[in-house]
Design an enzyme around this catalytic site. Sequence first.
Site, mmCIF file in Angstrom:
data_model
loop_
_atom_site.group_PDB
_atom_site.id
_atom_site.type_symbol
_atom_site.label_atom_id
_atom_site.label_comp_id
_atom_site.label_asym_id
_atom_site.label_seq_id
_atom_site.Cartn_x
_atom_site.Cartn_y
_atom_site.Cartn_z
ATOM 1 N N GLY A 1 2.440 -21.979 113.305
ATOM 2 C CA GLY A 1 2.842 -21.369 114.580
ATOM 3 C C GLY A 1 3.824 -20.216 114.492
ATOM 4 O O GLY A 1 3.747 -19.268 115.268
ATOM 5 N N GLU B 1 11.173 -20.791 113.432
ATOM 6 C CA GLU B 1 10.262 -21.719 114.105
ATOM 7 C C GLU B 1 9.712 -21.077 115.376
ATOM 8 O O GLU B 1 10.356 -20.208 115.972
ATOM 9 C CB GLU B 1 11.042 -23.026 114.412
ATOM 10 N N ASP C 1 10.689 -28.423 120.616
ATOM 11 C CA ASP C 1 10.310 -29.282 121.727
ATOM 12 C C ASP C 1 11.219 -30.520 121.692
ATOM 13 O O ASP C 1 12.354 -30.470 122.153
ATOM 14 C CB ASP C 1 8.820 -29.608 121.541
ATOM 15 N N LYS D 1 12.118 -25.411 124.278
ATOM 16 C CA LYS D 1 11.736 -26.250 125.427
ATOM 17 C C LYS D 1 12.811 -27.327 125.564
ATOM 18 O O LYS D 1 12.625 -28.484 125.207
ATOM 19 C CB LYS D 1 10.367 -26.873 125.142
HETATM 20 P P1 IMP Z 1 9.057 -31.011 118.065
HETATM 21 O O1 IMP Z 1 9.136 -31.706 116.755
HETATM 22 O O2 IMP Z 1 8.709 -31.959 119.189
HETATM 23 O O3 IMP Z 1 10.288 -30.180 118.392
HETATM 24 O O4 IMP Z 1 7.820 -30.074 118.028
HETATM 25 C C1 IMP Z 1 7.853 -28.913 117.386
HETATM 26 C C2 IMP Z 1 6.455 -28.399 117.111
HETATM 27 O O5 IMP Z 1 5.497 -28.839 118.090
HETATM 28 C C3 IMP Z 1 6.478 -26.920 117.185
HETATM 29 O O6 IMP Z 1 6.702 -26.382 115.926
HETATM 30 C C4 IMP Z 1 5.110 -26.574 117.689
HETATM 31 O O7 IMP Z 1 4.264 -26.386 116.603
HETATM 32 C C5 IMP Z 1 4.659 -27.771 118.474
HETATM 33 N N1 IMP Z 1 4.784 -27.544 119.926
HETATM 34 C C6 IMP Z 1 5.732 -27.990 120.769
HETATM 35 N N2 IMP Z 1 5.546 -27.562 122.022
HETATM 36 C C7 IMP Z 1 4.439 -26.797 121.975
HETATM 37 C C8 IMP Z 1 3.729 -26.045 122.963
HETATM 38 O O8 IMP Z 1 4.073 -25.959 124.160
HETATM 39 N N3 IMP Z 1 2.633 -25.376 122.521
HETATM 40 C C9 IMP Z 1 2.207 -25.418 121.230
HETATM 41 N N4 IMP Z 1 2.837 -26.095 120.285
HETATM 42 C C10 IMP Z 1 3.948 -26.784 120.646
HETATM 43 MG MG MG Z 2 5.829 -25.040 114.813
#
Ligand code: IMP
Ligand code: MG
Length: 182
Positions: free
Chosen positions: A47, A105, A109, A138
């Site tokens: 990403g 990054e 999220d 987010k």
């Molecule tokens: P986390 O571990 O929940 O913080 O997720 C992080 C990863 O989830 C990011 O590096 C993204 O690849 C993916 N991700 C989180 N939210 C989104 C979104 O809205 N669209 C696409 N990928 C997301």
């Molecule tokens: Mg990512």
Amino acid sequence: MPKTTTPEIEVLIEREEIKEKVEELGDDIYQDHKDYKELNLVTVLEGARTFSKDLERELFNHGFEVNNYFIKLSSYGSGTESSGHVEIEKDLEGNIEGKDVIIVEDIVDTGLTLSFLRNYLLKEKKANSVKIATFLDKYSRRKCKVPLDYAGFEVEDKFVVGYGIDFNEQYRDLDYIGFLKF
Ligand code: IMP
Ligand code: MG
């Protein structure tokens, strides 16, 4: 191939705003690293590839030698929910021991991925220090506290795509950030 229904996409951040923000982030990083000759980025694939390339160019224009290391992680299976379990699909090539690194990054999220990666780089890879630059934040979804040193835009709790960010490998090539209206 049978046609599947494509969700509609609503524009959230235009290409021009993206460009300006990346310049801003490049300036911020420059201000904090004026006495550095080289910068070490650790880019989270897939990403963040697009953001990282643009950021790298900004930093290069500021006169830095930039080393970009890539790591492929997975926390999402398919779909839009984090599994909470982070795996290394492809590890860094090269040694970051003793180095100051900046994680690049696409979007934070829950924060689980980055808190895992931060620990991993410090404990296993023995980085001297780890900062974090994320294009999107987010924040409302955060489960795990992670210090964000550089953050582009805060976004609402919507599934976003574009500028390298995908939904099941689709929409990465959009030059804007949009959200999917399922
Ligand atoms: P986390 O571990 O929940 O913080 O997720 C992080 C990863 O989830 C990011 O590096 C993204 O690849 C993916 N991700 C989180 N939210 C989104 C979104 O809205 N669209 C696409 N990928 C997301
Ligand atoms: Mg990512």
